[in-house]
Design a protein around this motif. Structure first.
Motif, PDB file in Angstrom:
ATOM      1  N   VAL A 189       4.715  -7.608  -4.716  1.00  0.00           N
ATOM      2  CA  VAL A 189       4.067  -6.918  -3.602  1.00  0.00           C
ATOM      3  C   VAL A 189       2.882  -7.772  -3.195  1.00  0.00           C
TER       4      VAL A 189
ATOM      5  N   LEU B  37      -0.386  -5.400   0.384  1.00  0.00           N
ATOM      6  CA  LEU B  37       0.155  -4.258   1.130  1.00  0.00           C
ATOM      7  C   LEU B  37      -0.964  -3.298   1.514  1.00  0.00           C
TER       8      LEU B  37
ATOM      9  N   LEU C  50       9.682   4.716   1.999  1.00  0.00           N
ATOM     10  CA  LEU C  50       9.695   3.262   1.884  1.00  0.00           C
ATOM     11  C   LEU C  50      11.143   2.838   1.835  1.00  0.00           C
TER      12      LEU C  50
ATOM     13  N   GLY D   3      13.978  -0.489   2.392  1.00  0.00           N
ATOM     14  CA  GLY D   3      14.105  -1.935   2.502  1.00  0.00           C
ATOM     15  C   GLY D   3      15.208  -2.401   1.586  1.00  0.00           C
TER      16      GLY D   3
ATOM     17  N   CYS E   4      13.052  -5.756  -2.715  1.00  0.00           N
ATOM     18  CA  CYS E   4      11.955  -6.097  -1.811  1.00  0.00           C
ATOM     19  C   CYS E   4      10.613  -5.579  -2.327  1.00  0.00           C
TER      20      CYS E   4
ATOM     21  N   LYS F  46      10.046  -2.070  -3.405  1.00  0.00           N
ATOM     22  CA  LYS F  46       9.799  -0.642  -3.155  1.00  0.00           C
ATOM     23  C   LYS F  46       9.351   0.061  -4.424  1.00  0.00           C
TER      24      LYS F  46
ATOM     25  N   THR G  20       5.940  -0.983  -5.490  1.00  0.00           N
ATOM     26  CA  THR G  20       4.915  -0.336  -4.670  1.00  0.00           C
ATOM     27  C   THR G  20       4.659   1.091  -5.151  1.00  0.00           C
TER      28      THR G  20
ATOM     29  N   ALA H 248       8.463   3.455   6.496  1.00  0.00           N
ATOM     30  CA  ALA H 248       7.924   2.094   6.461  1.00  0.00           C
ATOM     31  C   ALA H 248       9.070   1.174   6.084  1.00  0.00           C
TER      32      ALA H 248
ATOM     33  N   LEU I  48      10.313  -2.152   4.838  1.00  0.00           N
ATOM     34  CA  LEU I  48       9.713  -3.230   4.061  1.00  0.00           C
ATOM     35  C   LEU I  48      10.643  -4.428   3.984  1.00  0.00           C
TER      36      LEU I  48
ATOM     37  N   SER J  97       7.347  -6.533  -0.120  1.00  0.00           N
ATOM     38  CA  SER J  97       6.826  -5.287   0.449  1.00  0.00           C
ATOM     39  C   SER J  97       5.995  -5.508   1.709  1.00  0.00           C
TER      40      SER J  97
ATOM     41  N   VAL K 249       5.230  -4.881   5.333  1.00  0.00           N
ATOM     42  CA  VAL K 249       5.630  -3.803   6.234  1.00  0.00           C
ATOM     43  C   VAL K 249       6.007  -4.388   7.598  1.00  0.00           C
ATOM     44  N   HIS K 250       7.286  -4.277   7.947  1.00  0.00           N
ATOM     45  CA  HIS K 250       7.692  -4.759   9.269  1.00  0.00           C
ATOM     46  C   HIS K 250       7.399  -3.732  10.343  1.00  0.00           C
TER      47      HIS K 250
END
Ligand SMILES: Nc1ncnc2c1ncn2[C@@H]1O[C@H](COP(=O)(O)OP(=O)(O)O)[C@@H](O)[C@H]1O
Ligand SMILES: [Mg+2]
Lengths: 344, 219
Positions: free
Chosen positions: A24, A27, A39, A41, A45, A47, A50, A214, A216, A220, A222-223
């Protein structure tokens, strides 16, 4: 003035020992009180990492974590975790304890009175749809997967934490049971209004469960973090677009109800509209636009009769309604992002 | 038939001695097993999460088992003199491996998800151990205790060779008088009562195992 976020992640990072790349990376994310933030993704990635940073199952290597505005990055993690419900995919019920004992775990640690604990256990089992008299004395091995996860949720709610962290809680459950667990959980959340961080790799589950999602990417990052409607209407980049996948626009139709549209008039069963034939399919006013589309496709009419509460035709929903609705959602989302950009 | 009768009359004729020797044998065994259990479970808990220590502890306690009993018994005489003490020390070393190994295996087999959820609910490491990990490992630990008990009961019969007591007295006494009256009977008394004692202790432990293991863990 925005409300104070329930959970604030401030440039939080995690580099696992023995690795170079952070799982991560820096973030920053606010989670509002009473919302379900999903979350989502691709696998790996970050998650779970996080999520586990929030209740300090793992220690961040950088950044700060705030709950209710208090910096909890350095408080005693065991004390912290008793305030936060935690549900994992593998559930992890204690096999040597009865269901009632499992659910009583946190209240017992907090040294509640015996009577209060047993009342609370009954209340929680009822809440998740398990009769305490039937299931309270059973052992985990005597439950189905779906029942076990209900107990997992009840146990996490033990001392009424205001925050719940859920890591793919319904991921290992068969699709039909999963669907009903999702629905029941949403109904429960309507009453409880917990602040929930919900991890999944399934975009459809994210759309269904999330007040906000969110999306991800690796480490992580955030897109996009927004409501499901906006994300579907206006994916901000190619990563989000490809992650939410095909049929995105159509998924957006599930967020609007037919009753909110300005319907075309219904000319009666023998009326002769311009298209010649009247639609044969019917739906109710509380149906979603997605369901309306399905009905149009099924009957191959391109439109569908909407029935009011008494079952009388109230109007007709046409294909153009749907494309208008999609365009409006896209315009709204674009405007929103334009404003955000202008403000920054 | 004759043999059985003369054996029985020997038992009846020496009932006080037989009873006393059995009691002493049981005392030696129970003391050793209790001490070995406390030691091995504590050691098992300590080494379980430390791969190197775990390998070393298991290797050493395995080596103990391969040392010939008589040699190991005698090894302690210079330290504590003859009697039951050197025998109990040697037996203690023998009894470690089954309990240690089962403690480690029992703790290893606790599902990571169960530990994760225990931690996630705010259990301290000690609470995780006492409330979750040990209760889950317990049936396997008790199996180790039972194996150690049987092992100890059998080997304790040679305590006599280092000046100790127990049922070995009858075996040793019979063997040294072989050919004389009642010598064979004496050997058989020692042997049979050792076996019976082992079975009795195992039955008691099996009951304890049942009573102290959660119903939720039974297959
Ligand atoms: N305990 C760990 N030690 C080292 N690397 C880890 C550990 N846990 C996870 N990782 C790595 O961190 C990355 C993110 O993992 P995770 O948070 O589990 O992803 P997700 O839940 O999104 O699938 C992955 O590359 C994974 O291999
Ligand atoms: Mg994960």
């Amino acid at each position: 003035m925005a409300v104070e976020p329930k959970i604030r992640l401030d440039h939080v990072s995690k580099v696992y020992p023995g690795t170079d790349t952070p799982a991560v990376s820096e973030l920053t994310l606010d989670i509002d009180p009473g919302e379900i933030l999903v979350l989502v993704g691709p696998s790996g990635c970050g998650k779970s990492t996080t999520l586990r940073l929030i209740n300090r199952m793992i220690e961040p290597t950088g950044g700060r974590i705030y709950l209710d505005g208090d910096d909890v990055t350095d408080v005693n993690p065991d004390q912290l975790r008793r305030r936060i419900g935690y549900v994992i995919q593998q559930i992890g019920l204690f096999p040597h304890q009865t269901i009632a004992e499992n659910v009583a775990t946190v209240p017992k640690m907090l040294k509640w009175e015996k009577k209060k604990i047993s009342a609370r256990v009954d209340e929680l089992l009822d809440m998740v749809g398990l009769d305490p008299r039937v299931y309270g004395g059973r052992y985990p091995k005597e439950l189905s997967g779906g029942q076990a996860q209900r107990v997992g949720v009840a146990r996490a709610l033990g001392a009424d934490p205001s925050i719940m962290l859920m890591d793919e809680p319904f991921g290992a459950i068969d699709p039909i049971t999963r669907e009903s667990l999702q629905n029941e959980f949403l109904r429960l959340q309507d009453e409880l209004r917990k602040t929930i961080v919900f991890v999944t790799h399934d975009i459809d589950e994210a759309i269904k469960m999330g007040d906000r999602i969110a999306i991800l990417g690796k480490q992580s990052v955030v897109h996009q973090a927004d409501t499901p409607e906006r994300i579907l209407a206006y994916p901000v980049d190619d990563f989000v677009r490809s992650f939410i996948g095909a049929g995105t626009a159509m998924k957006g139709l599930a967020f609007e109800r037919v009753g909110d549209l300005d319907l075309a008039p219904f000319d009666g069963p023998n009326g002769n509209g311009e298209s010649g034939a009247e639609p044969t399919g019917t739906i109710t006013a509380d149906a979603t636009l997605y369901e309306a589309l399905e009905e149009m496709l099924r009957t191959a009419d391109g439109k569908t009769i909407v029935l009011d509460d008494s079952g009388e035709p109230a109007g007709v929903v046409e294909l153009s309604h749907l494309s208008d609705a999609l365009r409006t959602a896209q315009d709204e989302a674009r405007r929103h992002y334009d404003e955000l950009e202008a403000a920054s | 038939m004759d043999g059985l009768q003369s054996w029985w009359s020997y038992v009846v004729g020496h009932s006080d001695d037989v009873f006393e020797a059995t009691l002493e044998h049981a005392q030696i065994t129970v003391t050793v097993v209790i001490l070995a259990t406390v030691f091995s479970v504590a050691l098992g808990i300590y080494v379980q999460s430390r791969p190197t220590s775990k390998a070393i502890a298991l290797a050493i306690s395995g080596i103990f088992l391969t040392i010939p009993a008589l040699a190991l018994f005698a090894l302690f005489i210079p330290l504590v003199g003859p009697g039951n003490s050197p025998a109990m020390m040697a037996l203690f070393l023998y009894a470690i491996l089954p309990i240690l190994r089962n403690t480690v295996t029992g703790l290893d087999e606790v599902s990571p998800a169960v530990v994760e959820s225990a931690r996630g609910m705010g259990m301290s490491p000690a609470q995780q151990l006492w409330r979750v990990r040990l209760p889950l490992a317990w049936p396997l630990i008790m199996t180790g205790v039972r194996i150690s008990t049987l092992l100890t009961v059998g080997i304790a019969a040679i305590a006599i060779l280092v000046g100790g007591g127990g049922l070995g007295v009858f075996i040793q006494g019979g063997l040294t008088r072989l050919g004389l009256p009642n010598s064979v009977e004496s050997v058989w008394v020692g042997t049979v009562f050792t076996v019976v004692l082992g079975l009795a202790l195992d039955a008691v432990l099996s009951l304890i195992q049942r009573l102290t293991s959660s119903r939720g863990l039974r297959a």
